[in-house]
Design an enzyme around this catalytic site. Sequence first.
Site, PDB file in Angstrom:
ATOM      1  N   ASP A 167      54.779 -16.118 -25.227  1.00 38.15           N
ATOM      2  CA  ASP A 167      54.184 -15.179 -26.188  1.00 38.15           C
ATOM      3  C   ASP A 167      53.401 -14.092 -25.470  1.00 38.15           C
ATOM      4  O   ASP A 167      52.975 -14.257 -24.329  1.00 38.15           O
ATOM      5  CB  ASP A 167      53.263 -15.925 -27.160  1.00 38.15           C
ATOM      6  CG  ASP A 167      52.089 -16.580 -26.461  1.00 38.15           C
ATOM      7  OD1 ASP A 167      52.289 -17.141 -25.361  1.00 38.15           O
ATOM      8  OD2 ASP A 167      50.967 -16.530 -26.984  1.00 38.15           O
ATOM      9  N   GLU A 168      53.190 -12.994 -26.137  1.00 34.85           N
ATOM     10  CA  GLU A 168      52.292 -11.915 -25.712  1.00 34.85           C
ATOM     11  C   GLU A 168      52.495 -11.502 -24.254  1.00 34.85           C
ATOM     12  O   GLU A 168      51.546 -11.245 -23.518  1.00 34.85           O
ATOM     13  CB  GLU A 168      50.831 -12.314 -25.963  1.00 34.85           C
ATOM     14  CG  GLU A 168      50.538 -12.507 -27.443  1.00 34.85           C
ATOM     15  CD  GLU A 168      49.144 -12.999 -27.725  1.00 34.85           C
ATOM     16  OE1 GLU A 168      48.552 -12.580 -28.737  1.00 34.85           O
ATOM     17  OE2 GLU A 168      48.628 -13.838 -26.947  1.00 34.85           O
ATOM     18  N   ALA A 169      53.754 -11.432 -23.830  1.00 32.91           N
ATOM     19  CA  ALA A 169      54.075 -11.013 -22.457  1.00 32.91           C
ATOM     20  C   ALA A 169      54.169  -9.486 -22.410  1.00 32.91           C
ATOM     21  O   ALA A 169      55.199  -8.917 -22.019  1.00 32.91           O
ATOM     22  CB  ALA A 169      55.369 -11.668 -22.000  1.00 32.91           C
ATOM     23  N   HIS A 210      50.037 -14.647 -19.865  1.00 36.30           N
ATOM     24  CA  HIS A 210      48.948 -15.643 -19.937  1.00 36.30           C
ATOM     25  C   HIS A 210      48.854 -16.438 -18.635  1.00 36.30           C
ATOM     26  O   HIS A 210      48.641 -17.653 -18.652  1.00 36.30           O
ATOM     27  CB  HIS A 210      49.167 -16.587 -21.119  1.00 36.30           C
ATOM     28  CG  HIS A 210      48.960 -15.935 -22.463  1.00 36.30           C
ATOM     29  ND1 HIS A 210      47.709 -15.782 -23.020  1.00 36.30           N
ATOM     30  CD2 HIS A 210      49.838 -15.395 -23.338  1.00 36.30           C
ATOM     31  CE1 HIS A 210      47.835 -15.179 -24.202  1.00 36.30           C
ATOM     32  NE2 HIS A 210      49.117 -14.914 -24.411  1.00 36.30           N
TER      33      HIS A 210
END
Length: 572
Positions: free
Chosen positions: A381-383, A318
């Site tokens: 998150d969401e790496a 992100h």
Amino acid sequence: MRRRRARLLCSLLLTVAAGAGTATTASSSSPAAAASGSGSAAAPVPLDQVVPAPASVRPGKSPYTLRRTTPIRVDQSRAARTAGDYLAGVLRPATGYRLPVTARGGVDGIRLRIVHDARQRGAQGTDAADAVDAKGPDAKGPDEKKPDAKGPDAKGLGAEGYRLEVTRRAVTISARTSAGLFHGIQTLRQLLPASVERATRQPGPWRISGGTITDTPRYAWRGAMLDVSRHFFTVDQVKAYVDQLALYKINKLHLHLSDDQGWRIAIDSWPRLTTYGGSTQVGGGPGGYYTKADYREIVRYAADRHLTVVPEIDMPGHTNAALASYADLNCDGVAPPLYTGTEVGFSSLCASKEVTYDFVDDVIRELAALTPGRYLHIGGDEAHSTSHADYVAFMDRVQPIVAKYGKTVVGWHQLTGAHPAKGAVAQYWGTSGSEKEVADAAKNGTRLILSPANRAYLDMKYDASTPLGLSWAGYVEAKQSYDWDPGSYIAGAPPSSVLGVEAPLWSETLSTSDHIEYMAFPRLPGIAELGWSPRSTHNWDDYRVRLAAQAPRWDALGIDYYRSPQVPWPAE
């Protein structure tokens, strides 16, 4: 923040549809009718009909009536004087009464008192509220180590609790801290007719049910997250949301300050983060960012309403806004273009470059210096574009940097797949509660904030017809958002590991305050109740009636909201 409601056309259409659906309307004798204050004969709001539900209610006989001659009596503490001034500011516009705030003693009127335990009584020359609040709004809560309350008046009230006593002659709010007084005032507001929230003079009468409420929170962390990165929201828009959060005793404002679409906080040592990385948003709008003075003003305003600001810099994923601003942060040394879409998982800081950690150190150093609260959120998150090995190595380097600048690490629950630092907090956003690594981390001392996406995410659509929001975690109606228990949600996690709850609001589809309100209400008060009220009070059939009674108050405050067909709203 009071402003005239400007309902969205889509909200009006949904209101009509909801009114024609399965919702029932409240009768004139219902709590909703009492809250609305409709008619001079309307009964005062019962003490047990507020949101969040109080821990203990003992009904009394005679109500108290607010009159033109009513004073607000405060003790000699600065905390009580501040609370008195705040309360007067809330009540004066609609009542038209002077409501003078005075330190002169008396047994009548509205009385605000800081009560002392034995330890505080021994502190000569020190305001007792300041002695407790010196640690800030993050002072130990009821699910952490409690301070001893030796005095008979202070017993059991803790760092945020209060006692509200109503007789024919007076309304008395007692608390050990300024936070407790403030929370008691929010309850008092709900016990008055909803028209008290209007900005112009109203007819009254202003009656408050007799009896005693003794109230303390279940959890120390009762948060709400606002994503200001996908779409930017101004300081005034954030303040408006803070006021709405404070109504329901929320005490943490989590600001998501960076993402692929925009960087929103000025960092002097890396100025292009905002001047370039903050210049757009989802859909290609102008974006924006907070100067350090802007951020300090948000922190001050929130603290005045007893919310601690928890800033988040999401990493290593992100991060496209940062990567676009500085080519050196990319592994290949090439800056990508700015991004205005809504996909996730494609960006990553370069875990193998030393400049990455110089960057992180500078950002955390400057942000920590601006932030008086003890928590700093590092995302995680969401790496998906970061290998697991790089992710673990990155978190191993970054968590000590947070500690170096005096803050406690908070990360999304993927942090538990690495090596959570001692004292770290993991924020759970999954949908099943079955992740073993989260439970294992909790058993090893990692504290948990519960934000299950299919329960607590305020940006999830209510149903297929909702014009805003997303639906990847399913549709989340009012009942689903409320009807779960944070203490048992994560399979295998000790109940004592749960620090609290938080309601995130992601802004891919939201760009105005009306959008924020429409998605937050009516779900936000339910999450607030899960965080504040004892488990024994959680009952959907009871709650939906109390929730319905909030509608006239939201109307008076100009809050846009979704009229869920699951709630028996009063007739419009």
